[in-house]
Design an enzyme around this catalytic site. Sequence first.
Site, PDB file in Angstrom:
ATOM      1  N   ARG A  56      32.162  40.778  57.645  1.00 21.52           N
ATOM      2  CA  ARG A  56      32.463  42.106  58.167  1.00 21.52           C
ATOM      3  C   ARG A  56      31.195  42.947  58.354  1.00 21.52           C
ATOM      4  O   ARG A  56      31.186  43.925  59.081  1.00 21.52           O
ATOM      5  CB  ARG A  56      33.449  42.849  57.253  1.00 21.52           C
ATOM      6  N   ASP A 181      29.647  58.342  77.250  1.00 17.56           N
ATOM      7  CA  ASP A 181      30.388  57.111  77.538  1.00 17.56           C
ATOM      8  C   ASP A 181      29.778  56.492  78.790  1.00 17.56           C
ATOM      9  O   ASP A 181      29.885  57.041  79.882  1.00 17.56           O
ATOM     10  CB  ASP A 181      31.880  57.434  77.742  1.00 17.56           C
ATOM     11  N   LYS A 206      34.764  46.156  80.212  1.00 17.24           N
ATOM     12  CA  LYS A 206      34.765  46.381  81.654  1.00 17.24           C
ATOM     13  C   LYS A 206      33.601  45.622  82.314  1.00 17.24           C
ATOM     14  O   LYS A 206      33.513  44.432  82.160  1.00 17.24           O
ATOM     15  CB  LYS A 206      34.713  47.886  81.935  1.00 17.24           C
TER      16      LYS A 206
END
Length: 387
Positions: A56, A181, A206
């Site tokens: 993790r 962003d 994307k």
Amino acid sequence: MSDPSTSPARPGEGTRAVHAGLPEPSPDAPPMPGPVLTAHYHLPGDPADAAYTYGRDGNPTWTALETAVAALESPDEPAEATVFASGMAAISAVLLSHVRPGGTVVLPNDGYNLLNPLSERLTELGATVRAVPTGTARQREAIEGADLVWLETPANPGLDVCDIRVLADTAHREGALVAVDNTLATPLGQRPLELGADFSVASGTKALSGHGDVLLGYVVCRDAALTESVRRWRKLVGAIPGPMEAWLAHRSLATLHLRTERQQRNALVLAEELRGWPEVRDVRYPGLPDDPAHELAARQMRGFGCVLSFTLPDRAFAERLLAATRVVEEATSFGGVRSTAERRGRWGGDDVPEGFVRMSVGVEDAADLVADLRQARAAAAAAARAG
Ligand SMILES: *Cc1c(COP(=O)(O)O)cnc(C)c1O
């Protein structure tokens, strides 16, 4: 003309994208090591001396991708990337780890549609949220007294653009942090950290990965304490990417410049085609020379992206047109090699007209995309006439 016998100070963008984050060549080693599938590492003695302890906290496959993304987002100054399970995991890591009760955050009200529910959560936690339209005077005014300013440019799906440099300077005078962003532009299209942002955040789902087969997110910072804050958040909520996803995204970086070049060229062709149709209004593409966002986009972006939007007369026309396309697929998301389009109003989260279509232009041949849209338009018009 540059002299090909002397190597340039910094290799070109394509060369850097191809090699970013890969190890130095060494005999018998693969050029790109495979994904490291492990939950833990052999860990003798003091964990403080170990590069990797538990799955993790770190993974060599993430590290390679993080090195690559940081090199593309910030080629001239050291920066560190942190990869996440999705774009939303990355966005939430920045917002939820930095916004405090009593604090003030400025968000776009025309950005990614999950910013709205996220802002409700921030309000419940005791923060004040100022939601403002991208690229307007209101956006700049809202920064007064804020702690964190969130920008999305170009904003999705309306494709308005804001001036990162000016807003970051304003925010820093107020003592606020700035996050951008950068999903739509990708690091090849825009470098928010160079324009003054503290965080460049993106969904790698994307254009970055570009094949529609991976969910991924990242945050890049130059300030080590900020990196530490998002890494800590990632560990606490466990919003980690799988090694396979990280590996696929890294592998896809080698073609990012090729894909985006082709996609941008195609997007401009389609934007010009669509604006010639009498039934279409408000074609938006920052690459169109007379788009309202073009001048600013041309100043701060290095490419205009693969997303365009336009408005058809009504919902029925848009639905018929999208149902009739054969090359362009009806789907959400964007940035992939296959062209997709959707009527955004079907989700209910964006403030857009019923006939508003967001289109993501892929790497197909432009002529085939134009022909496909034309035949779909004829089919939609015939259906409309038939009632
Ligand atoms: C898709 C998207 C996100 C969310 O990313 P996921 O990987 O789907 O979680 C955030 N911002 C923008 C601009 C997006 O397009």
